[in-house]
Design an enzyme around this catalytic site. Sequence first.
Site, PDB file in Angstrom:
ATOM      1  N   ILE A  32       3.144  31.795  22.042  1.00  0.00           N
ATOM      2  CA  ILE A  32       2.481  32.556  20.973  1.00  0.00           C
ATOM      3  C   ILE A  32       2.003  31.637  19.847  1.00  0.00           C
ATOM      4  O   ILE A  32       1.084  31.989  19.105  1.00  0.00           O
ATOM      5  CB  ILE A  32       3.449  33.652  20.434  1.00  0.00           C
ATOM      6  CG1 ILE A  32       2.691  34.800  19.798  1.00  0.00           C
ATOM      7  CG2 ILE A  32       4.485  33.071  19.493  1.00  0.00           C
ATOM      8  CD1 ILE A  32       3.550  36.036  19.528  1.00  0.00           C
ATOM      9  N   GLY A  94      16.093  21.804  18.522  1.00  0.00           N
ATOM     10  CA  GLY A  94      15.241  22.831  17.933  1.00  0.00           C
ATOM     11  C   GLY A  94      15.061  24.064  18.795  1.00  0.00           C
ATOM     12  O   GLY A  94      14.073  24.794  18.647  1.00  0.00           O
ATOM     13  N   HIS A 101      13.656  27.988  28.940  1.00  0.00           N
ATOM     14  CA  HIS A 101      12.206  28.003  29.160  1.00  0.00           C
ATOM     15  C   HIS A 101      11.722  26.571  29.240  1.00  0.00           C
ATOM     16  O   HIS A 101      12.124  25.717  28.446  1.00  0.00           O
ATOM     17  CB  HIS A 101      11.479  28.758  28.042  1.00  0.00           C
ATOM     18  CG  HIS A 101      11.929  28.413  26.658  1.00  0.00           C
ATOM     19  ND1 HIS A 101      13.091  28.914  26.098  1.00  0.00           N
ATOM     20  CD2 HIS A 101      11.389  27.595  25.721  1.00  0.00           C
ATOM     21  CE1 HIS A 101      13.240  28.432  24.888  1.00  0.00           C
ATOM     22  NE2 HIS A 101      12.227  27.620  24.628  1.00  0.00           N
TER      23      HIS A 101
HETATM   24  P1  5GP Z   1      12.159  26.603  21.698  1.00  0.00           P
HETATM   25  O1  5GP Z   1      12.052  26.078  20.306  1.00  0.00           O
HETATM   26  O2  5GP Z   1      13.256  27.643  21.831  1.00  0.00           O
HETATM   27  O3  5GP Z   1      12.235  25.539  22.753  1.00  0.00           O
HETATM   28  O4  5GP Z   1      10.775  27.323  21.987  1.00  0.00           O
HETATM   29  C1  5GP Z   1      10.545  28.681  21.779  1.00  0.00           C
HETATM   30  C2  5GP Z   1       9.057  28.891  21.930  1.00  0.00           C
HETATM   31  O5  5GP Z   1       8.830  30.281  22.103  1.00  0.00           O
HETATM   32  C3  5GP Z   1       8.238  28.446  20.716  1.00  0.00           C
HETATM   33  O6  5GP Z   1       7.265  27.476  21.119  1.00  0.00           O
HETATM   34  C4  5GP Z   1       7.612  29.739  20.210  1.00  0.00           C
HETATM   35  O7  5GP Z   1       6.300  29.555  19.720  1.00  0.00           O
HETATM   36  C5  5GP Z   1       7.646  30.632  21.426  1.00  0.00           C
HETATM   37  N1  5GP Z   1       7.775  32.045  21.132  1.00  0.00           N
HETATM   38  C6  5GP Z   1       8.636  32.619  20.242  1.00  0.00           C
HETATM   39  N2  5GP Z   1       8.490  33.948  20.257  1.00  0.00           N
HETATM   40  C7  5GP Z   1       7.520  34.232  21.160  1.00  0.00           C
HETATM   41  C8  5GP Z   1       6.930  35.449  21.615  1.00  0.00           C
HETATM   42  O8  5GP Z   1       7.269  36.552  21.180  1.00  0.00           O
HETATM   43  N3  5GP Z   1       5.952  35.348  22.562  1.00  0.00           N
HETATM   44  C9  5GP Z   1       5.555  34.149  23.072  1.00  0.00           C
HETATM   45  N4  5GP Z   1       4.579  34.168  23.990  1.00  0.00           N
HETATM   46  N5  5GP Z   1       6.093  32.983  22.669  1.00  0.00           N
HETATM   47  C10 5GP Z   1       7.062  33.026  21.734  1.00  0.00           C
END
Ligand code: 5GP
Length: 115
Positions: A32, A94, A101
């Site tokens: 997103i 982070g 994912h």
């Molecule tokens: P992390 O920091 O946990 O490795 O990455 C989480 C990722 O999820 C971030 O890049 C963030 O932009 C993405 N993200 C968070 N909420 C949403 C959402 O509701 N939809 C989508 N498509 N991506 C999301």
Amino acid sequence: MASDCLFCRIARKEIPSKVVHEDDHSIAFDDINPKAPVHVLIIPRKHVSTIDDVAPEDTQVLGHLVQVARTIARSRGIADSGYRLVFNCRADAGQEVFHIHLHLVGGRKMSWPPG
Ligand code: 5GP
Ligand code: ZN
């Protein structure tokens, strides 16, 4: 499955996303808040909170996520120019969403080491 997990809810289509691939074991969708021209998240359908919580019987799905990432990289035209695959695990990396994912990031030159 976790009822209140954001990415489980995305996998169940309770929350909309731009799905780019799905199969029995995984689903991939555009981030997103993309950090590069291509930024796709590839997740297992099974809920696992962090890479540190992957059980031995679940390791096969990690290879599957990489294969899905390769296919998407090819279809988005960044397979030859290159891309980065990232799992963030817990606070120092982070991690914000606690459903594992794989980030597929590409379409621009990236620096190393990451910040
Ligand atoms: P992390 O920091 O946990 O490795 O990455 C989480 C990722 O999820 C971030 O890049 C963030 O932009 C993405 N993200 C968070 N909420 C949403 C959402 O509701 N939809 C989508 N498509 N991506 C999301
Ligand atoms: Zn989940």
